[in-house]
Design a protein around this motif. Sequence first.
Motif, PDB file in Angstrom:
ATOM      1  N   TYR A 154       0.846  -1.179   0.000  1.00 46.86           N
ATOM      2  CA  TYR A 154       0.000   0.000   0.000  1.00 46.86           C
ATOM      3  C   TYR A 154       0.886   1.235   0.000  1.00 46.86           C
ATOM      4  O   TYR A 154       2.069   1.169   0.317  1.00 46.86           O
ATOM      5  CB  TYR A 154      -0.902   0.001   1.239  1.00 46.86           C
ATOM      6  N   LYS A 155       0.301   2.371  -0.386  1.00 51.29           N
ATOM      7  CA  LYS A 155       1.047   3.621  -0.336  1.00 51.29           C
ATOM      8  C   LYS A 155       0.158   4.692   0.258  1.00 51.29           C
ATOM      9  O   LYS A 155      -1.065   4.604   0.218  1.00 51.29           O
ATOM     10  CB  LYS A 155       1.539   4.031  -1.719  1.00 51.29           C
ATOM     11  N   ILE A 168      -3.861  13.113   6.165  1.00 53.54           N
ATOM     12  CA  ILE A 168      -3.974  14.289   7.026  1.00 53.54           C
ATOM     13  C   ILE A 168      -2.978  14.238   8.186  1.00 53.54           C
ATOM     14  O   ILE A 168      -3.074  15.018   9.118  1.00 53.54           O
ATOM     15  CB  ILE A 168      -5.417  14.452   7.554  1.00 53.54           C
ATOM     16  N   SER A 169      -2.041  13.316   8.128  1.00 51.37           N
ATOM     17  CA  SER A 169      -0.975  13.167   9.133  1.00 51.37           C
ATOM     18  C   SER A 169      -1.526  12.984  10.539  1.00 51.37           C
ATOM     19  O   SER A 169      -1.019  13.572  11.494  1.00 51.37           O
ATOM     20  CB  SER A 169      -0.023  14.358   9.082  1.00 51.37           C
ATOM     21  N   CYS A 170      -2.531  12.154  10.675  1.00 52.57           N
ATOM     22  CA  CYS A 170      -3.116  11.896  11.998  1.00 52.57           C
ATOM     23  C   CYS A 170      -2.278  10.890  12.788  1.00 52.57           C
ATOM     24  O   CYS A 170      -2.496  10.713  13.980  1.00 52.57           O
ATOM     25  CB  CYS A 170      -4.554  11.406  11.855  1.00 52.57           C
ATOM     26  N   ASN A 171      -1.349  10.200  12.110  1.00 48.89           N
ATOM     27  CA  ASN A 171      -0.444   9.218  12.715  1.00 48.89           C
ATOM     28  C   ASN A 171      -1.142   7.974  13.249  1.00 48.89           C
ATOM     29  O   ASN A 171      -0.540   7.184  13.955  1.00 48.89           O
ATOM     30  CB  ASN A 171       0.412   9.843  13.816  1.00 48.89           C
ATOM     31  N   GLY A 185       4.810  -2.662  11.422  1.00 42.75           N
ATOM     32  CA  GLY A 185       5.632  -1.462  11.563  1.00 42.75           C
ATOM     33  C   GLY A 185       6.140  -0.943  10.228  1.00 42.75           C
ATOM     34  O   GLY A 185       7.195  -0.311  10.155  1.00 42.75           O
ATOM     35  N   ALA A 186       5.382  -1.173   9.165  1.00 43.80           N
ATOM     36  CA  ALA A 186       5.810  -0.767   7.829  1.00 43.80           C
ATOM     37  C   ALA A 186       5.604   0.721   7.561  1.00 43.80           C
ATOM     38  O   ALA A 186       6.213   1.276   6.670  1.00 43.80           O
ATOM     39  CB  ALA A 186       5.067  -1.576   6.770  1.00 43.80           C
ATOM     40  N   VAL A 187       4.751   1.372   8.339  1.00 41.33           N
ATOM     41  CA  VAL A 187       4.491   2.793   8.126  1.00 41.33           C
ATOM     42  C   VAL A 187       5.595   3.596   8.802  1.00 41.33           C
ATOM     43  O   VAL A 187       5.882   3.427   9.983  1.00 41.33           O
ATOM     44  CB  VAL A 187       3.111   3.196   8.675  1.00 41.33           C
ATOM     45  N   LYS A 188       6.201   4.484   8.024  1.00 46.05           N
ATOM     46  CA  LYS A 188       7.318   5.302   8.512  1.00 46.05           C
ATOM     47  C   LYS A 188       7.020   6.772   8.227  1.00 46.05           C
ATOM     48  O   LYS A 188       6.245   7.092   7.335  1.00 46.05           O
ATOM     49  CB  LYS A 188       8.619   4.936   7.790  1.00 46.05           C
ATOM     50  N   VAL A 189       7.668   7.655   8.989  1.00 45.32           N
ATOM     51  CA  VAL A 189       7.598   9.085   8.729  1.00 45.32           C
ATOM     52  C   VAL A 189       9.018   9.570   8.489  1.00 45.32           C
ATOM     53  O   VAL A 189       9.866   9.490   9.373  1.00 45.32           O
ATOM     54  CB  VAL A 189       6.967   9.851   9.912  1.00 45.32           C
ATOM     55  N   ILE A 190       9.253  10.052   7.277  1.00 48.00           N
ATOM     56  CA  ILE A 190      10.568  10.584   6.918  1.00 48.00           C
ATOM     57  C   ILE A 190      10.366  11.958   6.308  1.00 48.00           C
ATOM     58  O   ILE A 190       9.584  12.112   5.365  1.00 48.00           O
ATOM     59  CB  ILE A 190      11.303   9.642   5.939  1.00 48.00           C
ATOM     60  N   ASP A 191      11.044  12.945   6.838  1.00 46.21           N
ATOM     61  CA  ASP A 191      10.914  14.340   6.396  1.00 46.21           C
ATOM     62  C   ASP A 191       9.460  14.795   6.427  1.00 46.21           C
ATOM     63  O   ASP A 191       8.971  15.427   5.496  1.00 46.21           O
ATOM     64  CB  ASP A 191      11.493  14.521   4.986  1.00 46.21           C
ATOM     65  N   ALA A 192       8.770  14.459   7.489  1.00 44.91           N
ATOM     66  CA  ALA A 192       7.368  14.817   7.722  1.00 44.91           C
ATOM     67  C   ALA A 192       6.420  14.219   6.681  1.00 44.91           C
ATOM     68  O   ALA A 192       5.294  14.659   6.550  1.00 44.91           O
ATOM     69  CB  ALA A 192       7.198  16.332   7.798  1.00 44.91           C
ATOM     70  N   GLN A 193       6.869  13.225   5.935  1.00 51.07           N
ATOM     71  CA  GLN A 193       6.033  12.535   4.958  1.00 51.07           C
ATOM     72  C   GLN A 193       5.830  11.084   5.392  1.00 51.07           C
ATOM     73  O   GLN A 193       6.789  10.403   5.718  1.00 51.07           O
ATOM     74  CB  GLN A 193       6.690  12.553   3.568  1.00 51.07           C
ATOM     75  N   HIS A 194       4.591  10.644   5.393  1.00 51.25           N
ATOM     76  CA  HIS A 194       4.287   9.255   5.732  1.00 51.25           C
ATOM     77  C   HIS A 194       4.489   8.393   4.498  1.00 51.25           C
ATOM     78  O   HIS A 194       4.141   8.793   3.391  1.00 51.25           O
ATOM     79  CB  HIS A 194       2.834   9.135   6.193  1.00 51.25           C
ATOM     80  N   GLY A 244      -8.043   1.772   9.066  1.00 47.40           N
ATOM     81  CA  GLY A 244      -7.996   2.788  10.105  1.00 47.40           C
ATOM     82  C   GLY A 244      -7.889   4.204   9.601  1.00 47.40           C
ATOM     83  O   GLY A 244      -7.986   5.149  10.371  1.00 47.40           O
ATOM     84  N   CYS A 245      -7.705   4.385   8.315  1.00 40.95           N
ATOM     85  CA  CYS A 245      -7.511   5.726   7.761  1.00 40.95           C
ATOM     86  C   CYS A 245      -8.817   6.518   7.794  1.00 40.95           C
ATOM     87  O   CYS A 245      -9.806   6.088   7.201  1.00 40.95           O
ATOM     88  CB  CYS A 245      -6.983   5.640   6.328  1.00 40.95           C
ATOM     89  N   PRO A 246      -8.841   7.667   8.465  1.00 38.36           N
ATOM     90  CA  PRO A 246     -10.081   8.439   8.540  1.00 38.36           C
ATOM     91  C   PRO A 246     -10.470   9.107   7.222  1.00 38.36           C
ATOM     92  O   PRO A 246     -11.594   9.535   7.066  1.00 38.36           O
ATOM     93  CB  PRO A 246      -9.795   9.482   9.613  1.00 38.36           C
ATOM     94  N   THR A 247      -9.558   9.183   6.257  1.00 47.19           N
ATOM     95  CA  THR A 247      -9.882   9.837   4.988  1.00 47.19           C
ATOM     96  C   THR A 247     -10.405   8.871   3.943  1.00 47.19           C
ATOM     97  O   THR A 247     -10.938   9.297   2.934  1.00 47.19           O
ATOM     98  CB  THR A 247      -8.653  10.535   4.393  1.00 47.19           C
ATOM     99  N   CYS A 248     -10.236   7.585   4.117  1.00 42.87           N
ATOM    100  CA  CYS A 248     -10.627   6.533   3.172  1.00 42.87           C
ATOM    101  C   CYS A 248      -9.808   6.539   1.890  1.00 42.87           C
ATOM    102  O   CYS A 248      -9.791   5.554   1.185  1.00 42.87           O
ATOM    103  CB  CYS A 248     -12.111   6.590   2.823  1.00 42.87           C
ATOM    104  N   ASP A 249      -9.155   7.647   1.560  1.00 43.83           N
ATOM    105  CA  ASP A 249      -8.320   7.712   0.367  1.00 43.83           C
ATOM    106  C   ASP A 249      -6.872   8.003   0.720  1.00 43.83           C
ATOM    107  O   ASP A 249      -6.051   8.211  -0.159  1.00 43.83           O
ATOM    108  CB  ASP A 249      -8.821   8.801  -0.585  1.00 43.83           C
ATOM    109  N   GLY A 250      -6.556   8.035   1.993  1.00 46.41           N
ATOM    110  CA  GLY A 250      -5.192   8.355   2.411  1.00 46.41           C
ATOM    111  C   GLY A 250      -4.236   7.204   2.235  1.00 46.41           C
ATOM    112  O   GLY A 250      -3.032   7.386   2.147  1.00 46.41           O
TER     113      GLY A 250
END
Length: 115
Positions: free
Chosen positions: A3-4, A10-13, A22-31, A54-60
């Motif tokens: 997934y990407k 919306i950077s809700c983390n 633990g595949a989701v990372k934040v690098i340079d404020a980008q998920h 879990g994504c509140p945007t459904c398209d995030g």
Amino acid sequence: MAYKITSQCISCNLCLSICPTGAVKVIDAQHWIDPELCTNCIGTVYSVPQCKAGCPTCDGCVKQPSDYWEGWFTKYNHVLAKLTNKQDYWERWFNCYSKKFSEQLQKRQQQILEA
């Protein structure tokens, strides 16, 4: 297929804490999702990928296509749908959330009936 995380994020983390690998990372404020670690939650207790669920945007968080043309047509169809269907953000979010909630509720009820 990994997934990407899209520009709809919306950077809700939330995805950081719910990803079982633990595949989701934040690098340079980008998920972003590390494709080497992402297993689509296959082999876990979850029936759907948790970043998507879990994504509140459904398209995030969306499936990353493995084929260039598959990705191109998916993007084209998505943009075309947005241009022809002017739904409100909250209406779209509610529809996505209620659908996922309903699916989970039906699975839970089925599990209770089987037990």
